[in-house]
Write an enzyme that holds these catalytic residues in place. Structure first.
Site, mmCIF file in Angstrom:
data_model
loop_
_atom_site.group_PDB
_atom_site.id
_atom_site.type_symbol
_atom_site.label_atom_id
_atom_site.label_comp_id
_atom_site.label_asym_id
_atom_site.label_seq_id
_atom_site.Cartn_x
_atom_site.Cartn_y
_atom_site.Cartn_z
ATOM 1 N N HIS A 1 -1.544 -1.730 -5.508
ATOM 2 C CA HIS A 1 -1.187 -0.537 -4.855
ATOM 3 C C HIS A 1 -2.059 0.298 -4.209
ATOM 4 O O HIS A 1 -3.283 0.112 -4.222
ATOM 5 C CB HIS A 1 0.202 -0.014 -5.705
ATOM 6 C CG HIS A 1 0.838 -0.969 -6.293
ATOM 7 N ND1 HIS A 1 1.742 -1.786 -5.872
ATOM 8 C CD2 HIS A 1 0.676 -1.321 -7.704
ATOM 9 C CE1 HIS A 1 2.217 -2.639 -6.627
ATOM 10 N NE2 HIS A 1 1.527 -2.244 -7.913
ATOM 11 N N GLU B 1 -0.744 -6.297 -16.871
ATOM 12 C CA GLU B 1 0.283 -5.247 -16.764
ATOM 13 C C GLU B 1 -0.015 -4.423 -17.817
ATOM 14 O O GLU B 1 0.406 -4.794 -19.001
ATOM 15 C CB GLU B 1 1.669 -5.824 -16.703
ATOM 16 C CG GLU B 1 2.080 -6.516 -15.314
ATOM 17 C CD GLU B 1 2.407 -5.982 -14.281
ATOM 18 O OE1 GLU B 1 2.163 -4.461 -14.273
ATOM 19 O OE2 GLU B 1 2.747 -6.281 -13.052
ATOM 20 N N HIS C 1 -2.777 -3.438 -13.225
ATOM 21 C CA HIS C 1 -1.264 -2.784 -12.759
ATOM 22 C C HIS C 1 -0.626 -2.335 -13.897
ATOM 23 O O HIS C 1 -1.160 -2.531 -15.008
ATOM 24 C CB HIS C 1 -0.427 -4.063 -12.375
ATOM 25 C CG HIS C 1 -0.850 -4.647 -11.030
ATOM 26 N ND1 HIS C 1 0.087 -4.072 -9.828
ATOM 27 C CD2 HIS C 1 -1.648 -5.351 -10.611
ATOM 28 C CE1 HIS C 1 -0.525 -4.935 -8.814
ATOM 29 N NE2 HIS C 1 -1.539 -5.579 -9.078
ATOM 30 N N GLU D 1 1.837 4.495 -10.423
ATOM 31 C CA GLU D 1 1.010 3.357 -10.600
ATOM 32 C C GLU D 1 -0.344 3.115 -9.982
ATOM 33 O O GLU D 1 -1.274 2.895 -10.378
ATOM 34 C CB GLU D 1 1.924 2.188 -10.522
ATOM 35 C CG GLU D 1 1.097 0.857 -10.960
ATOM 36 C CD GLU D 1 1.868 -0.382 -10.521
ATOM 37 O OE1 GLU D 1 2.987 -0.384 -10.117
ATOM 38 O OE2 GLU D 1 1.284 -1.633 -10.701
HETATM 39 ZN ZN ZN Z 1 2.026 -3.148 -9.868
#
Ligand code: ZN
Length: 261
Positions: free
Chosen positions: A56, A226, A148, A93
Site C-alpha cells: 500500500h 501477513e 502486509h 497498514e
Molecule cells: Zn495489505
C-alpha cells in the site's frame, strides 16, 4: 513516520560508506601470496539482492481513481493498488509496512545485501502491483518480500505467509524456490516473534494463492507475509509497538538469510 523517513537515506548512506572494498595501504603492501577467498563472515548476504515491497502507500486513500484502475494480473484483473487496513486505534497498514521495511533494510544491508524498495516513501500513490512486481524482476532479486498486515474479522489472529501457486507458462521456475523462501520466512517469523499461525487462513501459517498480482507477475522467488491481523486487538497492540516491529524486522531478516545462504 516523518522522523523515520528522514533516517532512512542516512542509514543507507552509512551502510554504503562501510561497504567499500578498496584495499587499505597496509593490505596493498602485503607480498603476493595465495589469497584466501574473501571472507563473508559477518556479511553472509554479500552479492545478494533483496527487494522489499511495503504494501500500500500513504497517498492511496486520497487517490481512488488512480488506485482503482484495473490492471492485468494474468489470472484476472485487479485494482492497481489498495488502501490497506487499519487498527481500531488508527494505525494504518501502509505506515506499518513502511516502518517494518525501514527497519529490515539496514539489517539486511549490514549482512551485505543490496536492498531495493518498491516505493521511496509513505506519502505517495501506488505503485500498481504490476509495477511492484516489475521492480523485483528488473532488479534480478534473489528474494522478494511483500510486507502486509491483514484486515480480517476481529476474533481471528496470527500471521501467515502467502506463496505463489503455479500458473503454467508464467511462473514455473519460481514456484519451488518461492516455497523454500516461504518456509524460511514462516519458521523465522514464528520463532522470532512468538506470534501463532493464522487462525483463519492457510494451514500451519502457509497459504498458496494465484490471485495476487505481486506474486503472479514475479519472475523471481517471492512471498507475501501477513504479519498479523490488524483488526484483532491483541495482534494490533503488538504491531503498533515499535519494539515489536523491530522484532518483526529481525525475524524477517533471519528468514531471508536462511533462504539466501
Ligand atoms: Zn495489505
Amino acid at each position: 513516520m516523518r522522523a523515520y523517513q528522514v533516517a532512512l537515506p542516512a542509514l543507507a548512506a552509512l551502510s554504503t560508506a562501510c561497504g567499500g572494498t578498496v584495499p587499505t595501504a597496509h593490505e596493498a603492501a602485503l607480498p603476493a601470496s595465495p589469497s584466501p577467498a574473501p571472507s563473508t563472515a559477518g556479511r553472509p548476504l554479500a552479492g545478494k539482492i533483496v527487494v522489499l515491497d511495503p504494501g500500500h502507500n500513504g497517498g492511496n486513500a486520497a487517490h481512488p481513481k488512480e488506485i482503482n484502475r484495473q490492471v492485468d494480473i494474468i489470472t484476472g484483473r485487479k485494482a492497481c493498488n489498495t488502501t490497506g487496513t487499519v487498527t481500531a486505534g488508527g494505525y494504518q497498514e501502509h505506515a506499518f509496512t513502511w516502518d517494518v521495511a525501514g527497519r529490515l533494510k539496514p539489517i539486511l544491508e549490514g549482512m551485505g545485501a543490496k536492498v531495493v524498495l518498491t516505493r521511496p516513501n509513505d506519502k505517495g500513490v501506488g505503485p500498481c502491483v504490476t509495477e511492484r512486481a516489475a521492480i523485483g524482476n528488473e532488479a534480478r532479486a534473489d528474494a522478494v518480500l511483500s510486507i502486509h498486515g491483514d484486515g480480517a474479522a476481529p476474533g481471528e489472529h496470527g500471521f501467515h505467509v502467502i506463496m505463489p501457486g503455479l500458473i503454467p507458462g508464467h511462473n514455473d521456475e519460481v514456484v519451488k524456490p518461492s516455497r523454500r523462501l516461504g518456509l524460511a520466512i514462516r519458521d523465522a517469523y514464528r520463532s522470532g516473534t512468538g506470534l501463532p499461525y493464522s487462525t483463519y487462513r492457510g494451514k500451519d501459517g502457509l497459504e498458496t494463492r494465484t490471485d495476487l498480482g505481486g506474486l503472479n507477475l514475479s519472475k523471481r522467488p517471492a512471498v507475501f507475509i501477513e504479519c498479523g491481523n490488524m483488526r484483532n486487538s491483541g495482534d494490533a497492540a503488538k504491531m503498533s509497538d515499535p519494539a515489536f516491529r523491530e522484532r518483526i524486522a529481525t525475524s524477517l531478516a533471519n528468514g531471508l538469510k536462511r533462504y539466501l545462504t
